[in-house]
Scaffold this active site. Structure first.
Site, mmCIF file in Angstrom:
data_model
loop_
_atom_site.group_PDB
_atom_site.id
_atom_site.type_symbol
_atom_site.label_atom_id
_atom_site.label_comp_id
_atom_site.label_asym_id
_atom_site.label_seq_id
_atom_site.Cartn_x
_atom_site.Cartn_y
_atom_site.Cartn_z
ATOM 1 N N ASP A 116 -7.752 -0.476 2.184
ATOM 2 C CA ASP A 116 -7.493 -1.906 2.211
ATOM 3 C C ASP A 116 -6.572 -2.239 1.030
ATOM 4 O O ASP A 116 -6.447 -1.441 0.097
ATOM 5 C CB ASP A 116 -8.829 -2.653 2.093
ATOM 6 C CG ASP A 116 -8.645 -4.157 2.076
ATOM 7 O OD1 ASP A 116 -7.993 -4.685 2.985
ATOM 8 O OD2 ASP A 116 -9.144 -4.795 1.125
ATOM 9 N N ASP A 161 -5.778 -6.110 -0.366
ATOM 10 C CA ASP A 161 -6.263 -7.245 -1.153
ATOM 11 C C ASP A 161 -7.673 -6.969 -1.656
ATOM 12 O O ASP A 161 -8.612 -6.838 -0.867
ATOM 13 C CB ASP A 161 -6.272 -8.526 -0.304
ATOM 14 C CG ASP A 161 -4.884 -8.921 0.163
ATOM 15 O OD1 ASP A 161 -4.006 -9.085 -0.702
ATOM 16 O OD2 ASP A 161 -4.678 -9.069 1.380
#
Length: 274
Positions: free
Chosen positions: A20, A22
């Site tokens: 991922d 953010d």
């Protein structure tokens, strides 16, 4: 063997790493600890990896530029967004559809590159993305189209997006607004933890799920991918705090503070085995 060595041993068997962005790789304009070292580790060993993000407000080109600006040298081919996954999903099912997109210019361009016509009137389907340019009038128009029964797709389900200063409302809040007004949920939500995005990235990597690991900061998206058979590692550098884990229906296989701890574990395991 202690827990740290067990984690490192299991990860050493993985043939593809999904990360991922953010809250995992960066927060706002700040690269998080361990990101450069982990990517260098994967590059040196020629282990495939992708940055898998639900954030559809930016294109993969935008993300590649940002990562390079922050000091992480990666190509666009390493980026896979829920926006691209949604475009690929619709291309298989409605390849010539006229689409109304509640999303940023970057998201609209993503769909144009896949051959879609983006329209404001008389669409055949609607797509809701993480629209940081959203106005009340466009949200009103979206609700009208949804209420009229048009096929309705959302790029991902995230409720909030982590930032350096807290959280900003994400697409999940917009989905709730539309549902309250129209009584409808999206017909399909493509992004993590739903099957369409992991099917798309697996097709891209060519590596089976049992040899793939997902590293992320959000329990109900990143870690929920564990139900597909993928190994999951929770980092505590973003949305989720350690106290949140016990009450969650989505349990990670492993928990680390950040990518720096993960890299350190892999490095130690490499030195022991070497």
């Amino acid at each position: 063997m202690n827990q740290s060595l067990s984690l490192a041993s299991q990860l050493s068997q993985m043939r593809c790493f999904l990360m991922d962005m953010d809250g995992t790789v960066f927060l706002g304009e700040r690269l998080l600890p361990g990101a450069v070292e982990l990517v260098d580790y994967l590059e040196q060993r020629e282990i495939p990896y992708f940055f898998l993000t639900n954030n559809s407000s930016r294109s993969k080109a935008d993300y590649a530029q940002k990562l390079n600006r922050l000091g992480l040298t990666v190509s666009e081919q390493r980026i896979f967004t829920s926006g691209e996954a949604t475009a690929l999903y619709l291309k298989k099912r409605m390849p010539s559809a006229r689409l109304f997109i509640a999303g940023t210019d970057s998201l609209k361009e993503e769909f144009r590159q896949h051959g879609f016509e983006i329209v404001e009137e008389r669409p055949e389907a609607v797509v809701l993305g993480f629209d940081t340019t959203l106005t009340y009038n466009r949200l009103w128009k979206l609700c009208d189209f949804v209420r009229a029964g048009l096929p309705y797709f959302a790029t991902h389900p995230d409720i909030n997006c982590p930032t350096e200063n807290g959280f900003m409302p994400d697409i999940g809040a917009m989905i709730a607004f539309v549902q309250t007004s129209t009584g409808r949920q999206p017909d399909v939500i493509v992004g993590k933890p739903n099957p369409p995005i992991i099917e798309a990235v697996t097709a891209k990597s060519g590596i089976p799920l049992q040899f793939t690991v997902m590293i992320g900061d959000r329990l109900y998206t990143d870690i929920a991918l564990g139900r597909t058979g993928i190994t999951t590692v929770l980092v505590l550098s973003g949305e989720t705090k350690a106290a949140d884990v016990a009450g969650s229906p989505f349990q990670p296989d492993w928990i680390v503070e950040n990518l720096a701890e993960l890299y350190a574990l892999l490095s130690r395991a490499q030195s022991v085995s070497g």
